[in-house]
Design a protein around this motif. Structure first.
Motif, PDB file in Angstrom:
ATOM      1  N   ASP A 216       0.865  -1.251   0.073  1.00 16.00           N
ATOM      2  CA  ASP A 216       0.174   0.045  -0.028  1.00 16.00           C
ATOM      3  C   ASP A 216       0.819   1.133   0.222  1.00 16.00           C
ATOM      4  N   ASP A 217       1.781   1.411   0.698  1.00 18.21           N
ATOM      5  CA  ASP A 217       2.690   2.643   0.986  1.00 18.21           C
ATOM      6  C   ASP A 217       3.943   2.626   0.485  1.00 18.21           C
ATOM      7  N   VAL A 218       4.803   1.568   0.243  1.00 18.84           N
ATOM      8  CA  VAL A 218       6.064   1.673  -0.285  1.00 18.84           C
ATOM      9  C   VAL A 218       6.344   2.245  -1.659  1.00 18.84           C
ATOM     10  N   PRO A 219       5.065   1.819  -2.484  1.00 24.14           N
ATOM     11  CA  PRO A 219       5.333   2.617  -3.867  1.00 24.14           C
ATOM     12  C   PRO A 219       5.499   4.044  -3.807  1.00 24.14           C
ATOM     13  N   SER A 220       4.898   4.757  -2.841  1.00 25.85           N
ATOM     14  CA  SER A 220       4.976   6.134  -2.616  1.00 25.85           C
ATOM     15  C   SER A 220       6.204   6.528  -1.754  1.00 25.85           C
ATOM     16  N   TYR A 221       6.704   5.823  -0.855  1.00 25.78           N
ATOM     17  CA  TYR A 221       8.152   6.145  -0.105  1.00 25.78           C
ATOM     18  C   TYR A 221       9.128   5.772  -0.668  1.00 25.78           C
ATOM     19  N   GLY A 222       9.295   4.666  -1.721  1.00 29.66           N
ATOM     20  CA  GLY A 222      10.227   4.164  -2.493  1.00 29.66           C
ATOM     21  C   GLY A 222      11.092   3.624  -1.343  1.00 29.66           C
ATOM     22  N   LEU A 223      12.350   3.129  -1.661  1.00 30.33           N
ATOM     23  CA  LEU A 223      13.390   2.318  -0.825  1.00 30.33           C
ATOM     24  C   LEU A 223      14.144   3.340   0.074  1.00 30.33           C
ATOM     25  N   THR A 224      13.960   3.272   1.273  1.00 33.68           N
ATOM     26  CA  THR A 224      14.703   4.298   2.298  1.00 33.68           C
ATOM     27  C   THR A 224      14.937   3.591   3.574  1.00 33.68           C
ATOM     28  N   ALA A 225      15.972   3.950   4.396  1.00 28.66           N
ATOM     29  CA  ALA A 225      16.247   3.362   5.612  1.00 28.66           C
ATOM     30  C   ALA A 225      14.811   3.425   6.515  1.00 28.66           C
ATOM     31  N   MET A 226      14.148   4.545   6.385  1.00 29.20           N
ATOM     32  CA  MET A 226      13.082   4.820   7.120  1.00 29.20           C
ATOM     33  C   MET A 226      11.839   3.715   6.759  1.00 29.20           C
ATOM     34  N   VAL A 227      11.837   3.254   5.519  1.00 27.22           N
ATOM     35  CA  VAL A 227      10.829   2.315   5.243  1.00 27.22           C
ATOM     36  C   VAL A 227      11.248   1.032   5.844  1.00 27.22           C
ATOM     37  N   ILE A 228      12.579   0.436   5.807  1.00 25.35           N
ATOM     38  CA  ILE A 228      12.970  -0.630   6.356  1.00 25.35           C
ATOM     39  C   ILE A 228      13.005  -0.600   7.883  1.00 25.35           C
ATOM     40  N   ARG A 229      13.145   0.636   8.303  1.00 24.01           N
ATOM     41  CA  ARG A 229      13.079   0.682   9.986  1.00 24.01           C
ATOM     42  C   ARG A 229      11.207   0.409  10.294  1.00 24.01           C
ATOM     43  N   ASN A 230      10.677   1.029   9.553  1.00 22.48           N
ATOM     44  CA  ASN A 230       9.095   0.752   9.887  1.00 22.48           C
ATOM     45  C   ASN A 230       8.865  -0.589   9.534  1.00 22.48           C
ATOM     46  N   LEU A 231       9.279  -1.426   8.482  1.00 23.86           N
ATOM     47  CA  LEU A 231       9.109  -2.709   8.365  1.00 23.86           C
ATOM     48  C   LEU A 231       9.263  -3.521   9.689  1.00 23.86           C
ATOM     49  N   HIS A 232      10.573  -3.132  10.388  1.00 22.55           N
ATOM     50  CA  HIS A 232      11.150  -3.824  11.451  1.00 22.55           C
ATOM     51  C   HIS A 232       9.999  -3.736  12.693  1.00 22.55           C
ATOM     52  N   THR A 233       9.375  -2.421  12.532  1.00 19.09           N
ATOM     53  CA  THR A 233       8.447  -2.086  13.632  1.00 19.09           C
ATOM     54  C   THR A 233       7.256  -2.770  13.563  1.00 19.09           C
ATOM     55  N   LEU A 234       6.687  -2.962  12.214  1.00 17.53           N
ATOM     56  CA  LEU A 234       5.316  -3.893  11.871  1.00 17.53           C
ATOM     57  C   LEU A 234       5.657  -5.285  12.432  1.00 17.53           C
ATOM     58  N   LEU A 235       6.816  -5.671  11.938  1.00 16.44           N
ATOM     59  CA  LEU A 235       7.043  -7.182  12.219  1.00 16.44           C
ATOM     60  C   LEU A 235       7.503  -7.461  13.611  1.00 16.44           C
ATOM     61  N   MET A 236       7.798  -6.752  14.422  1.00 15.83           N
ATOM     62  CA  MET A 236       8.215  -7.035  15.691  1.00 15.83           C
ATOM     63  C   MET A 236       7.442  -6.407  16.877  1.00 15.83           C
ATOM     64  N   GLN A 237       6.307  -5.895  16.490  1.00 10.35           N
ATOM     65  CA  GLN A 237       5.412  -5.224  17.647  1.00 10.35           C
ATOM     66  C   GLN A 237       4.825  -6.435  18.350  1.00 10.35           C
ATOM     67  N   GLY A 238       4.735  -6.128  19.731  1.00 10.93           N
ATOM     68  CA  GLY A 238       4.455  -7.221  20.793  1.00 10.93           C
ATOM     69  C   GLY A 238       5.391  -8.652  20.624  1.00 10.93           C
ATOM     70  N   LEU A 239       6.436  -8.234  20.375  1.00 11.42           N
ATOM     71  CA  LEU A 239       7.343  -9.559  20.140  1.00 11.42           C
ATOM     72  C   LEU A 239       8.815  -9.127  21.049  1.00 11.42           C
ATOM     73  N   LEU A 240       8.965  -7.862  21.238  1.00  4.79           N
ATOM     74  CA  LEU A 240      10.221  -7.312  21.671  1.00  4.79           C
ATOM     75  C   LEU A 240       9.880  -6.979  23.217  1.00  4.79           C
ATOM     76  N   ASN A 241      10.639  -7.283  24.281  1.00  3.37           N
ATOM     77  CA  ASN A 241      10.416  -6.731  25.661  1.00  3.37           C
ATOM     78  C   ASN A 241      10.420  -5.222  25.765  1.00  3.37           C
ATOM     79  N   ASP A 242      11.425  -4.726  24.914  1.00  3.26           N
ATOM     80  CA  ASP A 242      11.606  -3.412  24.876  1.00  3.26           C
ATOM     81  C   ASP A 242      10.941  -2.759  23.641  1.00  3.26           C
ATOM     82  N   GLU A 243       9.825  -1.990  23.879  1.00  6.71           N
ATOM     83  CA  GLU A 243       9.097  -1.195  22.715  1.00  6.71           C
ATOM     84  C   GLU A 243       9.763  -0.225  21.995  1.00  6.71           C
ATOM     85  N   GLY A 244      10.689   0.409  22.898  1.00  5.15           N
ATOM     86  CA  GLY A 244      11.750   1.345  22.307  1.00  5.15           C
ATOM     87  C   GLY A 244      12.485   0.917  21.350  1.00  5.15           C
ATOM     88  N   ALA A 245      12.862  -0.702  21.267  1.00  2.00           N
ATOM     89  CA  ALA A 245      13.840  -1.211  20.291  1.00  2.00           C
ATOM     90  C   ALA A 245      13.034  -1.183  18.892  1.00  2.00           C
TER      91      ALA A 245
END
Length: 459
Positions: A216-245
Motif C-alpha cells: 500500500d505505501d512503499v510505492p509512494s515512499y520508495g526504498l529508504t532506511a525509514m521504510v526498512i525501519r518501519n518494516l521492522h516495527t511492524l514485524l516485531m511489535q508485541g514481540l520485543l520486551n523493549d518497545e523502544g527497540a
C-alpha cells in the motif's frame, strides 16, 4: 607452513604468479598453494591489504587478489549463464562453488576462525558494476519475473495479494520456528485477531500487516532506511520486551547461534551501514540484484535487536515491488539450506549458497504467481484501469459509510463511465465478505461492523 611465514609467502606467491602471467588469484587458489586453511589465508590477506601490499578486486565469490598497481580487469564470476527458463526442481541444485562452500562449513564450530563484521563487503560494492548474484543469472531472473508493459509500481503484487499474504507470512515465519501450519495461518488471517500471548500468531499477523504496508505505501515512499525501519516495527511489535527497540538501531550485543560470526556492536556503524546499504540498493538498476543485495546485507549487518532476518526477507521485496516483478515469498525453503546460505556470507563473505537458494526459490515464486494471474483470466480493461478507484470506493463505503454517488462524483467521469463504475462497485459490495476484504484494505473488524449494521449502501 608456520602461520608466521604466511604473510611473506602469500606476497611472494603473487609476485611469482604475476611474473608467469597470472595476475589475479582467488583465495582458494592461494590457500591450496600455501597448504593452509582458507580462513587463515583470508586473515593474512586482510593484513596484507591493510599494509598496502595486496589489492582486492571484485566482490564476494568473484573476489580475486593481486599486487598493487597491476592494471588488470576484474574477473567475471565463474558461473554458467542460467537458461531463460529453468526447470523447477524439488530442492536447490548446488553449483560447484556452493557445494565446496557447504563442505567448508561442515567443519565443527570449534575449528572455525571467529570473524567480525567486514564493512568492505558493502564499501567495495559499486551499483551496476559489482554483482552479488552472477550478472547473467540476475538478468535472467529479471526477464522471467517482470510484468510486461508500463504499470504503476506495486501493480503485480496487488494482483496476487491474497495468496502472497499467506505465502510470505507463512514461509518467513516458519523459518523463525513458527509452529502454525499453512491452514492454521489461513484461519488466523480470516479471524484477523488472536490472543496477544500467542507469539506465533502475533508473528504471523505482524507479517501480514507489514506486507500490506509494503504493497500500500512503499510505492509512494520508495526504498529508504525509514521504510526498512518501519518494516521492522511492524514485524516485531508485541514481540520485543523493549518497545523502544522497534525500528531502532540496536545498542545491545547480539549473538547468532551455530556460527562463529560476531556482528558489530557499534550503533554508529550500524546506522551508517544501514543508510549505505539502502542507498546502494536504490541505485541498482536490476531489481533482482537489488533484492538479493538487500536480503544478504541486512541479515549480515544485524542492525536491529531482533527480527533482522525476517526484515531482510520482506525488504528484498521492495525493489521487486517497485519494478513490478513477481514477489519473492521464500516458498519451500528449508531451515538448513537457509542457515547455510546466511552462514556462508557471515563467515566467508561468499554468496555461492545464497545465490543458488535465492534463484531456486524465486523461480518457484515466479511460476506460482504467473499461474495465479493466468487462472484469473484476461482482465476487463475498464476494471483494470479503475481497479484502485474501485478499491477506494468500496473501502470508503464500508469504513466511512459514504454515499456511493458522492464518492463517484469526486472522480469527474463521463456519464457512461460513471454508470459502469457504479455497477462494478455495487457488484463488489454484494460479494464482499471474509474471504476477500483484504483486497480493499479493510480490516476484519471494519467488515464485521458493516455487516452487523445490515450491509448499508447509500446511493
Amino acid at each position: 607452513m608456520a602461520k608466521r611465514e604466511l604473510y611473506s609467502a602469500i606476497s611472494d606467491l603473487l609476485v611469482r604468479r604475476a611474473a608467469a602471467g597470472q595476475d589475479l588469484l582467488s583465495r582458494r587458489e592461494i590457500a591450496e598453494a600455501m597448504g593452509a586453511p582458507s580462513a587463515t589465508v583470508l586473515r593474512y590477506l586482510d593484513r596484507l591489504i591493510g599494509d598496502g601490499k595486496v589489492e582486492r578486486v571484485g566482490a564476494t565469490s568473484a573476489v580475486r587478489y593481486r599486487l598493487p598497481g597491476r592494471k588488470v580487469e576484474p574477473m567475471a564470476p565463474v558461473v554458467a549463464a542460467s537458461p531463460a527458463k529453468a526447470k523447477l526442481t524439488a530442492s536447490p541444485a548446488w553449483s560447484e562453488a556452493a557445494a565446496a562452500l557447504i563442505d567448508e562449513l561442515n567443519v565443527p564450530l570449534g575449528a572455525r576462525q571467529p570473524i567480525s563484521y567486514q564493512r568492505h563487503f558493502v564499501d567495495g560494492y559499486v551499483p551496476n558494476q559489482s554483482y552479488l548474484l552472477p550478472q547473467a543469472l540476475a538478468n535472467d531472473l529479471y526477464q522471467e519475473g517482470r510484468s510486461p508493459g508500463q504499470q504503476p509500481a506495486g501493480t503485480y503484487a496487488r494482483k496476487v495479494i491474497e495468496p502472497l499474504l499467506i505465502d510470505l507470512s507463512f514461509s518467513s515465519s516458519r523459518l523463525e520456528g513458527n509452529r502454525y501450519s499453512r491452514l492454521d495461518t489461513e484461519v488466523l488471517f480470516d479471524a484477523g485477531t488472536a490472543d496477544p500471548a500467542d507469539k506465533d500468531a502475533t508473528m504471523l499477523l505482524n507479517h501480514k500487516r507489514a506486507i500490506e504496508f509494503l504493497i500500500d505505501d512503499v510505492p509512494s515512499y520508495g526504498l529508504t532506511a525509514m521504510v526498512i525501519r518501519n518494516l521492522h516495527t511492524l514485524l516485531m511489535q508485541g514481540l520485543l520486551n523493549d518497545e523502544g527497540a522497534l525500528g531502532s538501531i540496536r545498542e545491545r550485543v547480539v549473538s547468532i547461534s551455530n556460527t562463529v560470526y560476531i556482528p558489530s556492536h557499534v550503533p554508529s556503524l550500524l546506522g551508517e551501514m544501514l543508510e549505505q546499504i539502502t542507498e546502494k540498493a536504490r541505485h541498482i538498476k536490476n531489481p533482482v540484484e537489488a533484492a538479493f543485495f538487500l536480503w544478504v546485507n541486512l541479515a549480515y549487518l544485524q542492525p536491529f535487536e531482533d527480527g533482522n532476518k525476517r526484515t531482510s526477507r520482506l525488504s528484498a521485496n521492495i525493489p521487486l515491488l517497485l519494478y513490478n516483478c513477481a514477489p519473492l515469498s521464500f516458498l519451500d525453503v528449508g531451515d538448513e539450506d537457509y542457515a547455510r546460505a546466511k552462514i556462508g556470507v557471515y563467515e566467508r563473505l561468499d554468496t555461492s549458497i545464497a545465490a543458488d537458494l535465492f534463484a531456486w526459490t524465486y523461480r518457484r515464486s515466479i511460476a506460482k504467481y504467473a499461474a495465479q494471474i493466468d487462472a484469473a483470466g484476461v482482465p476487463d480493461p475498464f476494471r483494470a484501469r479503475y481497479r484502485e478507484a474501485i478499491n477506494e470506493m468500496v473501502s470508503r463505503i464500508v469504513r466511512d459509510r459514504e454515499a456511493l454517488g458522492t464518492v463517484i462524483a469526486e472522480f469527474k467521469l463521463r456519464d457512461d463511465e460513471a454508470a459502469r463504475l457504479i455497477d462494478m462497485v455495487r457488484g463488489d459490495i454484494s460479494r464482499l465478505g471474509e474471504h476477500n476484504f483484504a483486497r480493499y484494505r479493510l480490516r476484519l473488524k471494519e467488515l464485521e461492523q458493516w455487516v452487523s449494521a445490515g450491509r448499508p449502501l447509500i446511493d
